[in-house]
Design an enzyme around this catalytic site. Structure first.
Site, PDB file in Angstrom:
ATOM      1  N   THR A  20       1.425  -1.585  -0.273  1.00 31.04           N
ATOM      2  CA  THR A  20       0.006   0.226  -0.001  1.00 31.04           C
ATOM      3  C   THR A  20       0.535   1.124  -0.413  1.00 31.04           C
ATOM      4  O   THR A  20       0.250   1.870  -0.894  1.00 31.04           O
ATOM      5  CB  THR A  20      -0.876   0.376   1.278  1.00 31.04           C
ATOM      6  N   SER A  66       1.256  -7.570  -1.242  1.00 33.85           N
ATOM      7  CA  SER A  66       1.732  -8.307  -0.043  1.00 33.85           C
ATOM      8  C   SER A  66       1.162  -9.539   0.133  1.00 33.85           C
ATOM      9  O   SER A  66       1.857 -11.283   0.554  1.00 33.85           O
ATOM     10  CB  SER A  66       2.833  -7.574   1.258  1.00 33.85           C
ATOM     11  N   THR A  99       2.034  -4.223   3.962  1.00 31.89           N
ATOM     12  CA  THR A  99       1.184  -4.484   6.118  1.00 31.89           C
ATOM     13  C   THR A  99       0.809  -6.054   5.846  1.00 31.89           C
ATOM     14  O   THR A  99       1.578  -6.312   6.783  1.00 31.89           O
ATOM     15  CB  THR A  99       0.494  -3.198   6.582  1.00 31.89           C
TER      16      THR A  99
HETATM   17  C1  SIN Z   1      -0.169  -5.613   0.772  1.00 36.94           C
HETATM   18  O1  SIN Z   1      -0.151  -5.531   2.068  1.00 36.94           O
HETATM   19  O2  SIN Z   1       0.468  -5.141  -0.020  1.00 36.94           O
HETATM   20  C2  SIN Z   1      -1.309  -4.624   1.214  1.00 36.94           C
HETATM   21  C3  SIN Z   1      -2.412  -3.892   1.919  1.00 36.94           C
HETATM   22  C4  SIN Z   1      -1.293  -3.098   2.792  1.00 36.94           C
HETATM   23  O3  SIN Z   1      -0.004  -2.262   3.003  1.00 36.94           O
HETATM   24  O4  SIN Z   1      -1.478  -2.700   3.732  1.00 36.94           O
END
Ligand code: SIN
Length: 330
Positions: A20, A66, A99
């Site tokens: 994100t 991710s 995350t």
């Molecule tokens: C991810 O994990 O790539 C998408 C969600 C985020 O980074 O909060």
């Protein structure tokens, strides 16, 4: 690749993997309807001042949401981390990451690198295009930690807190302060670029990590370890089905992590099937599904427990253990 190396300066290398923090939405007002992994790491660093005496260098290792993290990306990321850490002038690394699986990548990197220098994973809960994105401040804080002479090991920096790779967990779906270290608490806080240390930096013995690093680099196929959860009316039939297809699959299950209730307890039907799988040669590990605490061992337990490791981290630990056993290392 951004490369503003200046003579005599120490470097912090920033490795981009997506998430994100690199997300783009159609409008600045949209904090949730975005596509992760769109903005390059060089662009993420634009406007973020380097700490005094530090030169920044950026490298795009991957560009993913991710939730889709893969062993191939983990392998490449670990190799690039090892490459940069070996440079005497590199003070530390920052990894920008989504995350959702951040805690898995952090634990994986700690397990295979056991770095003395800091590797600081950071992220954001709002996309780069948001009206008030949280990514730039998180990157700023992560750079402060990565360039600190006190910092060590793999840590996660988010919303001003520094969490160890062992303890960190994503605990919230949308708040900016989405991570927690449970009973252990954070390692430090970042306060306007300065570290307020609360406890020891995460360290693990380098020798097992070195072995794991070589094994994961050269393994053609990483051991398949599945996670199954114990819950009301849990069945053993999922384990039995996995066992039944073992002979006909190119990727047989080698390990099972059971996300257990409370202090590592399992529904009797799931436990009976897990014991059958263990008797058939499958490595079985219990990890608690509680978000805090650790499994306190009971001497009579027939299935091993993962202590304080969450199911996703226990899976990584078991995978690396199986690699080591298969290579004759343990
Ligand atoms: C991810 O994990 O790539 C998408 C969600 C985020 O980074 O909060």
């Amino acid at each position: 690749m951004a490369d503003n190396i200046s003579e005599g300066k120490r470097r912090v290398v920033v490795l981009g993997t997506g998430g994100t923090i690199a997300g783009r939405a159609a409008t600045a007002a949209d904090n949730v309807g975005y596509i992760a992994g769109q903005v390059g790491v060089t662009e993420l660093l634009e406007g973020v001042a380097a700490p005094t005496g530090i030169a920044l260098q950026a490298e795009q290792v991957a560009q993913v949401d991710s939730k889709d993290m893969s062993f191939a990306i983990w392998r490449r990321l670990a190799e690039r981390c090892a490459h940069w850490l070996a440079h005497a002038d590199v003070a530390g690394l920052v990894v920008t990451h989504g995350t959702d699986t951040l805690e898995e990548t952090a634990f994986f990197l700690q397990s295979v690198l056991a770095p003395v220098k800091p590797i600081v994973l950071t992220s954001a809960m709002r996309p780069a295009t948001a009206l008030t994105p949280d990514g730039p401040q998180n990157v700023r804080d992560a750079l402060a930690v990565a360039s600190s002479p006190h910092a060590q090991g793999v840590v996660v920096v988010c919303a001003g807190a520094v969490h160890s790779a062992f303890d960190v967990q994503k605990v919230h779906t949308y708040r900016l302060d989405a991570f927690d270290s449970g009973d252990a608490g954070p390692v430090a806080y970042v306060e306007e670029g300065a570290l307020r240390e609360l406890r020891r930096w995460p360290v693990s013995p380098p020798e097992p990590a070195r072995l794991c690093f070589e094994l994961m680099r050269h393994a053609v196929q990483w051991p398949r370890v599945e996670i199954l959860m114990s819950h009301a009316e849990a069945r053993g039939s999922i384990i039995d089905a996995l066992m039944a297809q073992q002979a006909g699959t190119a990727e047989p299950v080698q390990g099972l992590v059971l996300a257990a209730t409370g202090n590592g307890t399992l529904h009797e039907a799931l436990e009976a099937a897990a014991l059958r799988a263990q008797a058939a040669g499958i490595a079985v590990l219990r990890a608690t599904r509680c978000v805090q605490g650790r499994i306190l061992p009971t001497p009579s337990a027939a299935l091993r427990d993962a202590g304080a490791l969450t199911p996703v981290k226990a899976r990584i630990a078991l995978m690396l253990e199986l690699m080591s056993i298969q290579a004759g290392g343990a």
